[in-house]
Design a protein around this motif. Structure first.
Motif, mmCIF file in Angstrom:
data_model
loop_
_atom_site.group_PDB
_atom_site.id
_atom_site.type_symbol
_atom_site.label_atom_id
_atom_site.label_comp_id
_atom_site.label_asym_id
_atom_site.label_seq_id
_atom_site.Cartn_x
_atom_site.Cartn_y
_atom_site.Cartn_z
ATOM 1 N N LYS A 115 -86.294 -103.072 1.907
ATOM 2 C CA LYS A 115 -87.497 -102.886 2.715
ATOM 3 C C LYS A 115 -87.230 -102.172 4.041
ATOM 4 O O LYS A 115 -87.997 -101.277 4.437
ATOM 5 C CB LYS A 115 -88.176 -104.234 2.968
ATOM 6 C CG LYS A 115 -88.850 -104.824 1.724
ATOM 7 C CD LYS A 115 -89.941 -103.876 1.201
ATOM 8 C CE LYS A 115 -90.618 -104.449 -0.037
ATOM 9 N NZ LYS A 115 -91.626 -103.506 -0.599
ATOM 10 N N PRO A 116 -86.155 -102.525 4.781
ATOM 11 C CA PRO A 116 -85.903 -101.805 6.043
ATOM 12 C C PRO A 116 -85.669 -100.313 5.820
ATOM 13 O O PRO A 116 -86.139 -99.484 6.594
ATOM 14 C CB PRO A 116 -84.646 -102.491 6.599
ATOM 15 C CG PRO A 116 -84.644 -103.842 5.971
ATOM 16 C CD PRO A 116 -85.201 -103.650 4.603
ATOM 17 N N ALA A 117 -84.947 -99.973 4.754
ATOM 18 C CA ALA A 117 -84.677 -98.566 4.452
ATOM 19 C C ALA A 117 -85.960 -97.843 4.050
ATOM 20 O O ALA A 117 -86.196 -96.696 4.452
ATOM 21 C CB ALA A 117 -83.639 -98.455 3.341
ATOM 22 N N GLU A 118 -86.789 -98.524 3.268
ATOM 23 C CA GLU A 118 -88.049 -97.911 2.839
ATOM 24 C C GLU A 118 -88.952 -97.632 4.032
ATOM 25 O O GLU A 118 -89.550 -96.549 4.144
ATOM 26 C CB GLU A 118 -88.769 -98.823 1.843
ATOM 27 C CG GLU A 118 -90.066 -98.230 1.308
ATOM 28 C CD GLU A 118 -90.810 -99.187 0.383
ATOM 29 O OE1 GLU A 118 -91.865 -98.794 -0.141
ATOM 30 O OE2 GLU A 118 -90.330 -100.325 0.208
ATOM 31 N N GLY A 119 -89.052 -98.606 4.938
ATOM 32 C CA GLY A 119 -89.894 -98.420 6.130
ATOM 33 C C GLY A 119 -89.400 -97.288 7.012
ATOM 34 O O GLY A 119 -90.189 -96.463 7.488
ATOM 35 N N ALA A 120 -88.080 -97.233 7.221
ATOM 36 C CA ALA A 120 -87.507 -96.169 8.043
ATOM 37 C C ALA A 120 -87.675 -94.806 7.381
ATOM 38 O O ALA A 120 -87.870 -93.793 8.054
ATOM 39 C CB ALA A 120 -86.026 -96.449 8.302
ATOM 40 N N LEU A 121 -87.627 -94.796 6.054
ATOM 41 C CA LEU A 121 -87.801 -93.547 5.299
ATOM 42 C C LEU A 121 -89.202 -92.987 5.507
ATOM 43 O O LEU A 121 -89.378 -91.776 5.715
ATOM 44 C CB LEU A 121 -87.545 -93.802 3.817
ATOM 45 C CG LEU A 121 -87.699 -92.603 2.878
ATOM 46 C CD1 LEU A 121 -86.634 -91.559 3.157
ATOM 47 C CD2 LEU A 121 -87.618 -93.066 1.420
ATOM 48 N N ARG A 167 -81.270 -92.959 8.706
ATOM 49 C CA ARG A 167 -79.855 -92.702 8.410
ATOM 50 C C ARG A 167 -79.038 -93.994 8.485
ATOM 51 O O ARG A 167 -78.168 -94.243 7.647
ATOM 52 C CB ARG A 167 -79.288 -91.663 9.390
ATOM 53 C CG ARG A 167 -77.864 -91.234 9.055
ATOM 54 C CD ARG A 167 -77.493 -89.967 9.793
ATOM 55 N NE ARG A 167 -77.306 -90.168 11.207
ATOM 56 C CZ ARG A 167 -76.127 -90.393 11.799
ATOM 57 N NH1 ARG A 167 -75.018 -90.448 11.063
ATOM 58 N NH2 ARG A 167 -76.036 -90.547 13.099
ATOM 59 N N VAL A 168 -79.336 -94.820 9.467
ATOM 60 C CA VAL A 168 -78.620 -96.085 9.631
ATOM 61 C C VAL A 168 -78.855 -97.007 8.435
ATOM 62 O O VAL A 168 -77.902 -97.547 7.850
ATOM 63 C CB VAL A 168 -79.056 -96.790 10.938
ATOM 64 C CG1 VAL A 168 -78.466 -98.197 11.011
ATOM 65 C CG2 VAL A 168 -78.629 -95.977 12.152
ATOM 66 N N LYS A 172 -76.201 -98.018 5.425
ATOM 67 C CA LYS A 172 -75.874 -99.437 5.230
ATOM 68 C C LYS A 172 -76.051 -99.826 3.764
ATOM 69 O O LYS A 172 -75.220 -100.539 3.188
ATOM 70 C CB LYS A 172 -76.788 -100.296 6.121
ATOM 71 C CG LYS A 172 -76.449 -101.773 6.125
ATOM 72 C CD LYS A 172 -77.529 -102.566 6.866
ATOM 73 C CE LYS A 172 -77.711 -102.044 8.282
ATOM 74 N NZ LYS A 172 -78.755 -102.832 9.011
ATOM 75 N N TRP A 173 -77.117 -99.332 3.140
ATOM 76 C CA TRP A 173 -77.409 -99.696 1.753
ATOM 77 C C TRP A 173 -76.380 -99.122 0.785
ATOM 78 O O TRP A 173 -75.937 -99.812 -0.140
ATOM 79 C CB TRP A 173 -78.813 -99.214 1.367
ATOM 80 C CG TRP A 173 -79.217 -99.593 -0.020
ATOM 81 C CD1 TRP A 173 -79.176 -100.845 -0.580
ATOM 82 C CD2 TRP A 173 -79.712 -98.722 -1.041
ATOM 83 N NE1 TRP A 173 -79.625 -100.809 -1.879
ATOM 84 C CE2 TRP A 173 -79.956 -99.520 -2.198
ATOM 85 C CE3 TRP A 173 -79.986 -97.362 -1.093
ATOM 86 C CZ2 TRP A 173 -80.459 -98.982 -3.377
ATOM 87 C CZ3 TRP A 173 -80.492 -96.826 -2.266
ATOM 88 C CH2 TRP A 173 -80.710 -97.623 -3.399
ATOM 89 N N LYS A 175 -73.429 -98.171 1.610
ATOM 90 C CA LYS A 175 -72.090 -98.532 2.087
ATOM 91 C C LYS A 175 -71.218 -97.303 2.397
ATOM 92 O O LYS A 175 -70.094 -97.157 1.907
ATOM 93 C CB LYS A 175 -71.369 -99.433 1.071
ATOM 94 C CG LYS A 175 -72.046 -100.782 0.859
ATOM 95 C CD LYS A 175 -71.288 -101.630 -0.145
ATOM 96 C CE LYS A 175 -71.842 -103.037 -0.239
ATOM 97 N NZ LYS A 175 -73.254 -103.078 -0.642
ATOM 98 N N VAL A 176 -71.780 -96.393 3.208
ATOM 99 C CA VAL A 176 -70.995 -95.266 3.697
ATOM 100 C C VAL A 176 -70.911 -95.362 5.216
ATOM 101 O O VAL A 176 -71.797 -95.925 5.862
ATOM 102 C CB VAL A 176 -71.614 -93.913 3.285
ATOM 103 C CG1 VAL A 176 -71.638 -93.767 1.789
ATOM 104 C CG2 VAL A 176 -73.003 -93.740 3.879
ATOM 105 N N GLU A 177 -69.842 -94.825 5.762
ATOM 106 C CA GLU A 177 -69.621 -94.908 7.200
ATOM 107 C C GLU A 177 -70.614 -94.024 7.941
ATOM 108 O O GLU A 177 -70.853 -92.877 7.556
ATOM 109 C CB GLU A 177 -68.192 -94.476 7.530
ATOM 110 C CG GLU A 177 -67.831 -94.618 9.006
ATOM 111 C CD GLU A 177 -66.394 -94.232 9.279
ATOM 112 O OE1 GLU A 177 -66.008 -94.211 10.464
ATOM 113 O OE2 GLU A 177 -65.668 -93.926 8.308
ATOM 114 N N LEU A 178 -71.183 -94.563 9.005
ATOM 115 C CA LEU A 178 -72.140 -93.818 9.809
ATOM 116 C C LEU A 178 -71.393 -92.912 10.779
ATOM 117 O O LEU A 178 -70.631 -93.387 11.626
ATOM 118 C CB LEU A 178 -73.051 -94.784 10.570
ATOM 119 C CG LEU A 178 -74.306 -94.175 11.188
ATOM 120 C CD1 LEU A 178 -75.283 -93.759 10.101
ATOM 121 C CD2 LEU A 178 -74.973 -95.175 12.129
ATOM 122 N N GLN A 179 -71.600 -91.616 10.656
ATOM 123 C CA GLN A 179 -70.905 -90.659 11.513
ATOM 124 C C GLN A 179 -71.471 -90.693 12.932
ATOM 125 O O GLN A 179 -72.676 -90.777 13.136
ATOM 126 C CB GLN A 179 -71.033 -89.245 10.953
ATOM 127 C CG GLN A 179 -70.410 -89.053 9.592
ATOM 128 C CD GLN A 179 -70.580 -87.638 9.078
ATOM 129 O OE1 GLN A 179 -70.909 -86.722 9.828
ATOM 130 N NE2 GLN A 179 -70.375 -87.440 7.792
#
Length: 223
Positions: A115-121, A167-168, A172-173, A175-179
């Motif tokens: 849900k957080p990713a969907e909202g930010a998207l 992007r954050v 997180k979802w 599992k890649v490092e945030l540049q």
């Protein structure tokens, strides 16, 4: 013959056909359920796999956009926010990276996103659509013309901040490092300022050469 008949009767008596048919029916039901559910499970796994793939692509795409927008806000060094036509062109190239295309593709699989990713998207797609539309109103500056970019820099910084949560959350979802982009953006802005300076110097040199040629042409008939 009597012995054979008795053996057959004993074998038949030892098998509970009612229980056997129940087991067979249960197995058949399980198989039917598996056959019916498996395509759904497979489709969902495929959908989630597609969502994760496009999420990874989106993380990189957003990083590129953030990097260029941040560089654009750092490119103009005049305190008043004034930029010449060559710096303006470099800013325009940075903002040309603004696009919601990858995020729109990812949105097709939004049911698989947290849900957080969907909202930010959703927020990122909305703000990028506005930013893309606004780019159509970029001015065409004549060489050496100066323009104040203070309002534009504030706007594009707001765009950058608005797409950052997407992007954050996506990083997180999957599992890649945030540049971290600050250092890279500062270097990019420095390179673009240098490119603008070189283009301005080339224009000045061409103007000087043209003026000398014209002057020489005017003097020739008088000699």
């Amino acid at each position: 013959m009597t012995v054979s008949a008795q053996v057959g009767n004993v074998a038949t008596a030892g098998l509970d056909w009612t229980a056997a048919s129940t087991v067979v029916a249960a197995i058949a039901a399980v198989i039917a359920l598996f056959v019916g559910v498996w395509p759904i499970v497979t489709a969902r796994r495929t959908g989630e796999g597609q969502a994760r793939f496009w999420a990874k692509v989106a993380v990189d795409d957003l990083a590129v956009q953030e990097l260029n927008l941040l560089a654009a806000t750092k490119l103009v060094t005049q305190p008043e926010g004034y930029a010449d036509s060559w710096q303006y062109d470099q800013v325009a190239k940075c903002t040309a990276t603004v696009s919601s295309a990858i995020l729109v593709t990812l949105a097709q699989y939004r049911e698989h996103l947290p849900k957080p990713a969907e909202g930010a998207l959703v927020v990122a797609i909305s703000i990028l659509a506005v930013a893309q539309h606004r780019r159509t109103f970029l001015a065409q500056l004549a060489p050496s013309e100066v323009v104040n970019l203070t309002g534009d820099m504030v706007w594009y910084d707001e765009v950058r901040e608005a797409i950052h949560p997407a992007r954050v959350e996506l990083a997180k979802w999957v599992k890649v490092e945030l540049q971290q982009l600050d250092e890279g953006a500062a270097q990019l802005a420095k390179n673009l300022r240098h490119a603008a300076l070189v283009e301005r110097q080339l224009w000045q040199q061409a103007n000087i050469a043209e003026a000398r040629t014209a002057d020489a042409g005017q003097r020739a008939p008088n000699q």
